[in-house]
Design an enzyme around this catalytic site. Structure first.
Site, PDB file in Angstrom:
ATOM      1  CG  ASP A 128      -0.242   0.107   2.517  1.00  0.00           C
ATOM      2  OD1 ASP A 128       0.310  -0.906   2.965  1.00  0.00           O
ATOM      3  OD2 ASP A 128      -0.216   1.216   3.085  1.00  0.00           O
ATOM      4  CE1 TYR A 129       2.322   4.190  -4.906  1.00  0.00           C
ATOM      5  CE2 TYR A 129       0.072   3.461  -5.310  1.00  0.00           C
ATOM      6  CZ  TYR A 129       1.360   3.704  -5.763  1.00  0.00           C
ATOM      7  OH  TYR A 129       1.682   3.456  -7.079  1.00  0.00           O
TER       8      TYR A 129
END
Length: 226
Positions: free
Chosen positions: A3-4
């Site tokens: 995930d960012y």
């Protein structure tokens, strides 16, 4: 699972070109602690976990066009104190204020705002005679370029990861995207290759003024991978 990290705040730094916000990310600072330090007027090394949490609410609240009333409800403080927090935030990051106000004006003039990739979000509410509708339209005008750009980036990354897994003849497959994260069902022997693909394709999905950072975790199911 990859995930960012704080993608919307990083997009805001890029779109606003606020020098302090960009510098904070270039220096790999804790952005919530940095905001807490400025908003509460204390050194960063004296910021408490509660103050950092409150600053996090301010950081993300700004993206959503949160009013002093909304922030006061979230943090259970007075509206006056919430407004002071917001004012201090904008004093710290003046280009952010200019950017958000500018997007509202564009929305009023053009009837829409755009993401970094030119995806259009019409905002007819800005011309409404109803105050609540206009107020909603203003929040949408501030938020859509940021959240919309973040959504564009994860879609680009999603396609690139999918195509790369196929191109390299791997058994692993992308099975889910949720907000700013990608979930890959990975053959055990391919874990390192998949980690590399996720890192390269997610980092390279967009060129911003600040680095796109990701967190990658593995497990036997999604829960463990978190």
């Amino acid at each position: 699972d990859a995930d960012y990290s704080q993608i919307e705040l990083r997009v805001l730094a890029h779109l606003s070109q606020d020098e302090k916000l960009i510098h904070a990310y270039e220096e790999n600072q804790d952005i919530h602690a940095r905001t807490a330090s400025e908003v509460f007027g204390i050194p960063m090394d004296e910021v408490t976990s509660t103050q950092r949490r409150d600053a996090k609410a301010v950081n993300f609240g700004i993206i959503y066009g949160l009013s002093a009333f909304g922030l006061s409800q979230d943090l259970k403080i007075s509206r006056k104190q919430a407004q002071e927090y917001i004012d201090r935030y904008f004093a710290m990051y003046p280009r952010v204020k200019e950017f958000l106000d500018g997007e509202v004006e564009k929305g009023k003039t053009d009837g829409y705002v755009k993401t970094m990739f030119n995806r259009i979000r019409p905002i007819p509410e800005l011309k409404s005679s109803n105050f609540m509708q206009r107020n909603f339209g203003e929040r949408v005008a501030m938020n859509s370029p940021i959240q919309g750009t973040a959504a564009d980036i994860i879609k680009i990354a999603m396609n690139r990861v999918h195509d790369r897994l196929l191109a390299e003849g791997l058994k692993s497959r992308l099975i889910l995207t949720v907000h700013d994260e990608l979930l890959v069902e990975t053959a055990v022997e391919e874990e390192q290759e998949v980690r590399k693909i996720l890192a390269e394709e997610m980092h390279g999905a967009a060129q911003l003024s600040v680095m796109l950072e990701i967190d990658v975790h593995a497990g036997s199911d999604w829960y463990q991978a978190k």
